[in-house]
Every structure is written in structure tokens, then in C-alpha cells.
Design a protein around this motif. Structure first.
Motif, PDB file in Angstrom:
ATOM      1  N   GLY A 199      -4.926   7.588   5.668  1.00  0.00           N
ATOM      2  CA  GLY A 199      -6.159   7.426   6.983  1.00  0.00           C
ATOM      3  C   GLY A 199      -5.884   5.525   7.019  1.00  0.00           C
ATOM      4  O   GLY A 199      -5.031   5.746   7.962  1.00  0.00           O
ATOM      5  N   THR A 200      -5.655   4.896   5.607  1.00  0.00           N
ATOM      6  CA  THR A 200      -4.907   3.328   6.287  1.00  0.00           C
ATOM      7  C   THR A 200      -3.845   3.391   6.596  1.00  0.00           C
ATOM      8  O   THR A 200      -3.492   1.887   7.720  1.00  0.00           O
ATOM      9  CB  THR A 200      -6.045   1.872   4.967  1.00  0.00           C
ATOM     10  OG1 THR A 200      -6.737   2.752   4.663  1.00  0.00           O
ATOM     11  CG2 THR A 200      -5.639   0.701   5.305  1.00  0.00           C
TER      12      THR A 200
ATOM     13  N   HIS B 227      -9.437  12.305  -1.277  1.00  0.00           N
ATOM     14  CA  HIS B 227     -10.458  11.612  -0.945  1.00  0.00           C
ATOM     15  C   HIS B 227      -9.773  10.365  -1.405  1.00  0.00           C
ATOM     16  O   HIS B 227      -9.595  10.077  -0.837  1.00  0.00           O
ATOM     17  CB  HIS B 227     -11.842  11.777  -2.114  1.00  0.00           C
ATOM     18  CG  HIS B 227     -13.053  12.953  -1.381  1.00  0.00           C
ATOM     19  ND1 HIS B 227     -13.953  12.444  -0.757  1.00  0.00           N
ATOM     20  CD2 HIS B 227     -12.709  13.678  -1.223  1.00  0.00           C
ATOM     21  CE1 HIS B 227     -14.524  13.841   0.487  1.00  0.00           C
ATOM     22  NE2 HIS B 227     -13.715  14.432  -0.477  1.00  0.00           N
ATOM     23  N   TYR B 228      -9.276  10.266  -2.643  1.00  0.00           N
ATOM     24  CA  TYR B 228      -8.577   8.518  -2.969  1.00  0.00           C
ATOM     25  C   TYR B 228      -7.148   8.452  -1.922  1.00  0.00           C
ATOM     26  O   TYR B 228      -7.015   7.298  -1.091  1.00  0.00           O
ATOM     27  CB  TYR B 228      -8.108   8.878  -3.912  1.00  0.00           C
ATOM     28  CG  TYR B 228      -7.055   7.406  -3.859  1.00  0.00           C
ATOM     29  CD1 TYR B 228      -7.693   5.823  -4.283  1.00  0.00           C
ATOM     30  CD2 TYR B 228      -5.348   7.651  -4.058  1.00  0.00           C
ATOM     31  CE1 TYR B 228      -6.848   5.090  -4.370  1.00  0.00           C
ATOM     32  CE2 TYR B 228      -5.523   6.485  -4.213  1.00  0.00           C
ATOM     33  CZ  TYR B 228      -5.385   4.855  -4.059  1.00  0.00           C
ATOM     34  OH  TYR B 228      -4.952   3.821  -4.456  1.00  0.00           O
ATOM     35  N   GLU B 229      -6.067   9.538  -1.899  1.00  0.00           N
ATOM     36  CA  GLU B 229      -5.698  10.154  -1.099  1.00  0.00           C
ATOM     37  C   GLU B 229      -5.916  10.188   0.794  1.00  0.00           C
ATOM     38  O   GLU B 229      -4.877   9.521   1.199  1.00  0.00           O
ATOM     39  CB  GLU B 229      -4.817  11.291  -1.365  1.00  0.00           C
ATOM     40  CG  GLU B 229      -3.803  11.468  -2.741  1.00  0.00           C
ATOM     41  CD  GLU B 229      -3.419  12.629  -3.016  1.00  0.00           C
ATOM     42  OE1 GLU B 229      -2.361  12.318  -2.721  1.00  0.00           O
ATOM     43  OE2 GLU B 229      -3.388  13.708  -3.106  1.00  0.00           O
ATOM     44  N   ILE B 230      -7.104  10.387   0.449  1.00  0.00           N
ATOM     45  CA  ILE B 230      -6.960  10.212   2.586  1.00  0.00           C
ATOM     46  C   ILE B 230      -7.501   9.162   3.015  1.00  0.00           C
ATOM     47  O   ILE B 230      -7.300   8.464   3.645  1.00  0.00           O
ATOM     48  CB  ILE B 230      -8.415  11.536   2.634  1.00  0.00           C
ATOM     49  CG1 ILE B 230      -7.919  12.782   2.617  1.00  0.00           C
ATOM     50  CG2 ILE B 230      -9.369  11.581   4.110  1.00  0.00           C
ATOM     51  CD1 ILE B 230      -9.140  13.891   2.510  1.00  0.00           C
ATOM     52  N   THR B 231      -7.965   8.428   2.053  1.00  0.00           N
ATOM     53  CA  THR B 231      -8.718   6.942   2.507  1.00  0.00           C
ATOM     54  C   THR B 231      -7.042   6.194   2.373  1.00  0.00           C
ATOM     55  O   THR B 231      -6.665   5.503   3.387  1.00  0.00           O
ATOM     56  CB  THR B 231      -9.402   6.240   1.918  1.00  0.00           C
ATOM     57  OG1 THR B 231      -9.628   5.144   1.916  1.00  0.00           O
ATOM     58  CG2 THR B 231      -8.811   5.811   0.066  1.00  0.00           C
ATOM     59  N   ARG B 232      -6.142   6.557   1.444  1.00  0.00           N
ATOM     60  CA  ARG B 232      -5.136   5.218   1.416  1.00  0.00           C
ATOM     61  C   ARG B 232      -3.964   6.048   2.721  1.00  0.00           C
ATOM     62  O   ARG B 232      -3.171   4.915   3.532  1.00  0.00           O
ATOM     63  CB  ARG B 232      -4.288   6.174  -0.083  1.00  0.00           C
ATOM     64  CG  ARG B 232      -4.910   4.858  -0.793  1.00  0.00           C
ATOM     65  CD  ARG B 232      -4.286   3.112  -1.038  1.00  0.00           C
ATOM     66  NE  ARG B 232      -5.078   2.672  -2.147  1.00  0.00           N
ATOM     67  CZ  ARG B 232      -5.525   1.650  -1.832  1.00  0.00           C
ATOM     68  NH1 ARG B 232      -6.816   1.613  -0.397  1.00  0.00           N
ATOM     69  NH2 ARG B 232      -5.865   1.823  -2.380  1.00  0.00           N
TER      70      ARG B 232
ATOM     71  N   SER C 192       1.076  -1.414   0.022  1.00  0.00           N
ATOM     72  CA  SER C 192       0.150   0.024  -0.264  1.00  0.00           C
ATOM     73  C   SER C 192       0.948   1.456   0.155  1.00  0.00           C
ATOM     74  O   SER C 192       0.527   2.413  -0.582  1.00  0.00           O
ATOM     75  CB  SER C 192      -0.719   0.131   1.015  1.00  0.00           C
ATOM     76  OG  SER C 192      -1.464  -1.261   1.608  1.00  0.00           O
TER      77      SER C 192
ATOM     78  N   LYS D   4      -6.009  16.794   3.495  1.00  0.00           N
ATOM     79  CA  LYS D   4      -7.768  17.063   4.079  1.00  0.00           C
ATOM     80  C   LYS D   4      -7.880  18.634   4.039  1.00  0.00           C
ATOM     81  O   LYS D   4      -8.590  18.700   3.894  1.00  0.00           O
ATOM     82  CB  LYS D   4      -7.447  16.730   5.814  1.00  0.00           C
ATOM     83  CG  LYS D   4      -8.107  14.731   5.980  1.00  0.00           C
ATOM     84  CD  LYS D   4      -8.057  14.613   7.110  1.00  0.00           C
ATOM     85  CE  LYS D   4      -7.891  13.283   7.859  1.00  0.00           C
ATOM     86  NZ  LYS D   4      -8.159  12.667   9.233  1.00  0.00           N
TER      87      LYS D   4
END
Ligand SMILES: [Fe+2]
Ligand SMILES: [Fe+2]
Length: 194
Positions: free
Chosen positions: A122-123, A115-120, A18, A148
Motif C-alpha cells: 500500500g505504501t 497483512h504485513y505485505e498489504i501495508t508494505r 522499501s 488482499k
């Protein structure tokens, strides 16, 4: 290395994969942003994209540091998700004639990227903590917070002016006027709209 193949045997492998995924994504974003800066005709939006290009370069440096801390060579792995988001953005931008509508399309595309970067991130930050790598988690959280903040900033520009300017380009159509009138009636009646 593909998802869910024997190459990923444990959470450490998944984490590394990831990390390589977002490393690839950031490089693609770095390549895509100059074109978005060139296409944007609103000075504030242009400035916002330019600032984020600078930030993106810094984020790549943080990822380099993260790889170093993990004693891994910085490398990317193809991320079809970000390729798809960027490809779609290019396709849509190519079909928009009006400058104001194009600005709205560019913000929408940029927010999809954020938003894609935020989800990545965050995980990744959560996994880094679970794996006992608070040092790496700090670097990832720094990137997460920048994404963000960028999303919030873009949202502000879109809501404050870009979407309104794009909307002003709409040609009046009887069915739309009717809806606007209905909305005005609902607002005047005090009934909360859905
Ligand atoms: Fe980024
Ligand atoms: Fe970003």
C-alpha cells in the motif's frame, strides 16, 4: 543499510529501500510456504497455500520488473519484521499437537504475513505514484490486490470451518461453559453483545 541512517537521503532512497525490503520478504515467504503446505491437513487450506506460492513467484517477477523499470538491480535488504513473523509462526506451529488447532494457527500466521505485505505494498504503490512512476505503481498495486484477495480467502476458510473445527477440540471447563451460557442468554435477550 539500516533505517534512518545517512544512507537514506530522500524519498527516492526510502522508496528503493522499501522495495528491497519487500523483495527480501517475498523471497522469505516463498521459502516458508512449502513448509506451511506440508503442515496443513485441510485440503482447501493446502490448496490455498499452494495457489499463493505460485502467486508469490509471480509477485517476485513483478518486483524484478519494477527494479528494471527503475534501472536498479533487483536486490533484497534484510527485513527483520518478516523474519520475526515467520519465526513466530514456526515456533507456534512446533508447539501445536492437534491437527485442527495447527490449521487454525497456520491460517493466523499466514494472515499476519498477508497483512504485513498489504501495508508494505500500500505504501509502496502510493509512493510510486507520488514519485511519478505510475508504471511501477501498477505492478505494486497488482501485488497489493493479490495479497488482499488472499487475506480475504484465508479469512473465509478460517471463519467457515477451520476455527470451528479447532474450537471443537476444546475440553469443557466449568468457567468456559458459564461464559457460553451467559452469551446464549444475552443473544436470547436481544441485547447487542459487545
Ligand atoms: Fe506476496
Ligand atoms: Fe502474500
Amino acid at each position: 543499510m539500516g533505517w534512518f541512517t545517512a544512507d537514506i537521503k530522500n524519498v527516492d532512497d526510502l522508496f528503493l529501500h522499501s522495495l528491497q525490503d519487500i523483495y527480501y520478504a517475498e523471497h522469505q515467504i516463498e521459502k516458508a510456504l512449502p513448509d506451511m503446505i506440508a503442515k496443513a491437513s485441510d485440503a482447501e487450506l493446502k490448496k490455498g497455500f499452494s495457489a499463493h506460492l505460485k502467486q508469490t513467484k509471480g509477485q517476485i517477477k513483478r518486483l524484478d520488473q519494477a527494479f528494471k523499470k527503475l534501472k536498479e538491480k533487483p536486490k533484497g535488504t534484510k527485513c527483520p519484521a518478516i523474519d520475526g513473523i515467520i519465526e513466530e509462526a514456526n515456533d507456534i506451529a512446533g508447539e501445536v499437537d492437534d491437527k485442527m488447532v495447527l490449521n487454525a494457527a497456520l491460517i493466523a500466521a499466514a494472515q499476519a504475513v498477508e497483512h504485513y505485505e498489504i501495508t508494505r505494498y500500500g505504501t509502496l504503490a502510493a509512493w510510486a505514484k507520488l514519485l511519478g512512476r505510475a508504471d511501477v505503481a501498477r505492478l505494486l498495486t497488482a501485488n497489493l490486490n493479490e495479497e488482499k484477495a488472499t487475506d480475504k480467502k484465508l479469512n473465509g476458510i478460517a471463519k467457515r470451518k477451520i476455527n470451528k473445527k479447532a474450537l471443537a477440540k476444546r475440553k469443557p471447563r466449568p468457567d468456559r461453559v458459564e461464559r457460553v451460557e451467559n452469551a446464549a442468554l444475552v443473544a436470547a435477550s436481544g441485547i447487542p453483545s459487545i
